[in-house]
Scaffold this motif. Structure first.
Motif, PDB file in Angstrom:
ATOM      1  N   GLY A 157       0.801  -1.219   0.000  1.00  0.00           N
ATOM      2  CA  GLY A 157       0.000   0.000   0.000  1.00  0.00           C
ATOM      3  C   GLY A 157       0.832   1.265   0.000  1.00  0.00           C
ATOM      4  O   GLY A 157       0.471   2.270  -0.616  1.00  0.00           O
ATOM      5  N   SER A 158       1.970   1.192   0.670  1.00  0.00           N
ATOM      6  CA  SER A 158       2.682   2.441   0.947  1.00  0.00           C
ATOM      7  C   SER A 158       3.882   2.694   0.043  1.00  0.00           C
ATOM      8  O   SER A 158       4.572   3.689   0.206  1.00  0.00           O
ATOM      9  CB  SER A 158       3.151   2.427   2.408  1.00  0.00           C
ATOM     10  OG  SER A 158       4.106   1.402   2.580  1.00  0.00           O
ATOM     11  N   HIS A 181      -3.913   3.530   2.166  1.00  0.00           N
ATOM     12  CA  HIS A 181      -3.155   2.770   3.154  1.00  0.00           C
ATOM     13  C   HIS A 181      -3.247   3.429   4.531  1.00  0.00           C
ATOM     14  O   HIS A 181      -3.434   2.761   5.552  1.00  0.00           O
ATOM     15  CB  HIS A 181      -1.697   2.697   2.669  1.00  0.00           C
ATOM     16  CG  HIS A 181      -0.789   1.911   3.543  1.00  0.00           C
ATOM     17  ND1 HIS A 181       0.023   2.507   4.480  1.00  0.00           N
ATOM     18  CD2 HIS A 181      -0.573   0.585   3.642  1.00  0.00           C
ATOM     19  CE1 HIS A 181       0.719   1.573   5.105  1.00  0.00           C
ATOM     20  NE2 HIS A 181       0.383   0.400   4.601  1.00  0.00           N
ATOM     21  N   TRP A 207       1.085  -4.162   5.886  1.00  0.00           N
ATOM     22  CA  TRP A 207       1.024  -2.982   6.722  1.00  0.00           C
ATOM     23  C   TRP A 207       0.589  -3.417   8.083  1.00  0.00           C
ATOM     24  O   TRP A 207      -0.345  -3.390   8.573  1.00  0.00           O
ATOM     25  CB  TRP A 207       0.133  -1.879   6.146  1.00  0.00           C
ATOM     26  CG  TRP A 207      -1.075  -2.375   5.493  1.00  0.00           C
ATOM     27  CD1 TRP A 207      -1.247  -2.724   4.197  1.00  0.00           C
ATOM     28  CD2 TRP A 207      -2.309  -2.640   6.116  1.00  0.00           C
ATOM     29  NE1 TRP A 207      -2.491  -3.177   3.965  1.00  0.00           N
ATOM     30  CE2 TRP A 207      -3.163  -3.138   5.131  1.00  0.00           C
ATOM     31  CE3 TRP A 207      -2.788  -2.518   7.425  1.00  0.00           C
ATOM     32  CZ2 TRP A 207      -4.471  -3.506   5.410  1.00  0.00           C
ATOM     33  CZ3 TRP A 207      -4.071  -2.881   7.690  1.00  0.00           C
ATOM     34  CH2 TRP A 207      -4.900  -3.370   6.679  1.00  0.00           C
TER      35      TRP A 207
END
Lengths: 277, 277
Positions: free
Chosen positions: A93-94, A165, B277
Motif C-alpha cells: 500500500g505504501s 493505506h 502494513w
C-alpha cells in the motif's frame, strides 16, 4: 498459453494470494522466500516448488508478484534477474510503483486492502484490489489479473494508494488497538476480554450498513460531562491512556458537531435517542 | 402469578429490551417515555400501552426497569411513585446502583454491554448482562430476570461496572471513531467509505478468536519508520489528526513491546511474518 507467474515472498499476503491465483487457474510456477520455514509452509499448502536463493529464482516467468515487506521491495527490484522484460508487480500500500523500474520495463501494483493472517481463511474475491500500471498496456494486464481474483478492482495512483493505506491503518490497526486497550482495562479488573466480543462484532456490523459518523454513540458524542469525568477518575495515574482518551473524545465531539451543523436536525427525540453510553 | 413489569424510557435500549422481555414470556404492562414519538413507536412495535405522564405511570407493578439516559436516572428515582416497594432496576453502565434508593427498598442493576440502534435487529440472548442487587434477595431476583433474557450473566459491583463501561467506550465508540477517521481520509481523496468495509469486518472477526494484541499488524507495531513518516507527510497541516496518529502509534508500540518482552519469541520468521502494513 497462460502467463507463468513467480510469487516472491511467503508471508501473510502470499499465503492468501497464491491459493487465490491457483483457484483462478493461473500458472504459478515458483515461490521464493528467504525464510526456509515460510517457503516450505506455503509450498506444502500450494503444492508448488520453492527456492530460498535469489539466484535460483526462475528467470523466464511472464509475471513476478512481489509480496515481501515494504522496506525490502526496492532492493528486491534491484537484485531480481529476469529475462524478456516480464510484468513485475508489488502488492504494498505504501510503496510507490516506480521503485520497480529497475526490475523491468513493465511494472505495476496490485494492493489488496485487507489484514492477512496465515491461519485465517479469507474469501479473496471480496477483497478490494487497487491497481496501477506503468503504461496503459501494463495497467490493462494488472487489471485483468486483479479481476480474475476479486470482484472489487479500482484503478488508483501511487499517491491515492498512500492515502488508502493510511485510512486502512486507522480503520484496522488503530481500531484493533482500541479493542486492546478495552481488553487491558478488563484485565486490570479481573474480567475476561471475551465479554467485549459481542460489542466489537456489533460495532463492526453497524459499519457495514451505516457510515460510522451516523453509527456513533457514547458519552463523547453526547458531551456527557458526568460520564467523561467519571471515566477520567478511573484512569487517574495512567497518563498516556488518559491523554489518548481525552484526544479521541475531543475528536469524536468535533466530528459529530461538524455533522450536526450540516443538518437541521429535529431535536425532539434527542433525549430518548441517546443510548446508555 | 408472574411479575408485572413497567419499562421507563423508550429509547434504543428499551426498543431491544421490551421485545426480549415479551419473548421470554414476561408480563410487561406499560411503557413510559416523555417523548410521545418514541413511546408510540415502541408501543406499536410491542403492542403495549404507554404513557408520557409521570403521574400516569402504573403504581402497582412488581418491577420497574429504568432505561432512560444516564443523567436523568437519579431524578427518575426521586419522582417515581410506586406502591408496595417493588424491585427498581436501571440498565446504565456508568451510574451507581444506589441512586435508586429513593425509589424503593429493593433495587438493582442489569447492564447490557452492547451498542443499541433502534433500526437494527439484535439477538438479545447473546448480549452480556452485568447484574447487581441491593441485597442478596434482590440480586437473586435481578439475576433470575437477566438469565431469562441472556446466556451471559455476570454479577458485577458498581465500581467494576464503571470499568466495564470504560472498556466498552474504547472497544466500541473509540473503535468506531477510528473507522470514521479512515472514512474521512477516503472522502478527502474522493474514495468511498464502502472500500474499508471488508477490512473492518475482518479486523473485528479476528478479535472473535484472537486477543487483539496478538492480532495486531501494521507499521506502528513493526516500528516501520519509512511508512510512519510517509503517513505523517500525508497528514501535514492536519494537526489534531497527526497528534492522534502519533499517540496511538506510540501506544501500539508500547503494548506490542510489553507483549514481546513477556515472550522469548523465535525471530527467525519475523521478516516474512510481517503483513504489508
Amino acid at each position: 498459453m497462460s502467463d507463468k507467474i513467480v510469487v516472491l515472498g511467503a508471508g501473510n499476503v502470499a499465503h492468501h494470494l497464491v491459493p487465490a491465483l491457483l483457484h483462478a487457474g493461473h500458472d504459478v510456477c515458483q515461490i521464493y522466500s528467504r525464510s526456509e520455514g515460510s517457503a516450505q509452509s506455503l509450498s506444502k499448502k500450494s503444492g508448488l516448488p520453492y527456492t530460498t536463493k535469489i539466484d535460483d529464482i526462475f528467470r523466464d516467468a511472464d509475471i513476478y508478484i512481489i509480496t515481501i515487506s515494504d522496506d525490502v521491495i526496492a532492493n528486491m527490484a534491484k537484485v531480481l534477474k529476469c529475462n524478456n522484460d516480464p510484468l513485475v508487480i508489488h502488492t504494498a500500500g505504501s510503496i510507490p510503483m516506480n521503485v520497480l523500474h529497475t526490475a523491468s520495463k513493465h511494472y505495476g501494483v496490485m494492493y489488496p486492502l485487507q489484514t492477512f493472517t496465515k491461519s485465517r481463511e479469507l474469501d479473496f474475491s471480496s477483497i478490494p484490489l487497487f491497481v496501477e500500471g506503468s503504461s496503459n498496456e501494463d495497467l490493462k494486464r494488472v487489471k485483468t489479473l486483479a479481476e480474475s481474483l476479486s470482484n472489487t478492482v479500482t484503478i488508483l495512483s501511487s499517491e491515492k494508494r498512500k492515502a488508502m493505506h493510511l485510512a486502512a491503518v486507522w480503520a484496522c490497526n488503530f481500531a484493533n488497538h482500541m479493542y486492546a486497550i478495552g481488553g487491558k482495562i478488563l484485565a486490570e479488573n479481573g474480567l475476561d476480554f471475551s465479554l467485549l466480543r459481542p460489542l466489537i462484532a456489533e460495532t463492526a456490523d453497524k459499519a457495514m450498513e451505516l457510515h460510522p459518523i451516523d453509527a456513533q454513540t457514547g458519552p463523547a458524542k453526547r458531551k456527557d460531562r458526568g460520564v467523561l469525568s467519571m471515566h477520567r477518575e478511573l484512569m487517574k495515574g495512567k497518563h498516556s491512556r488518559m491523554a489518548l482518551y481525552n484526544s479521541i473524545s475531543d475528536s469524536i465531539a468535533e466530528y459529530c458537531n461538524a455533522k450536526n451543523s450540516e443538518q437541521n436536525s429535529d431535536d425532539e427525540d434527542s433525549y430518548v435517542e441517546l443510548t446508555l453510553w
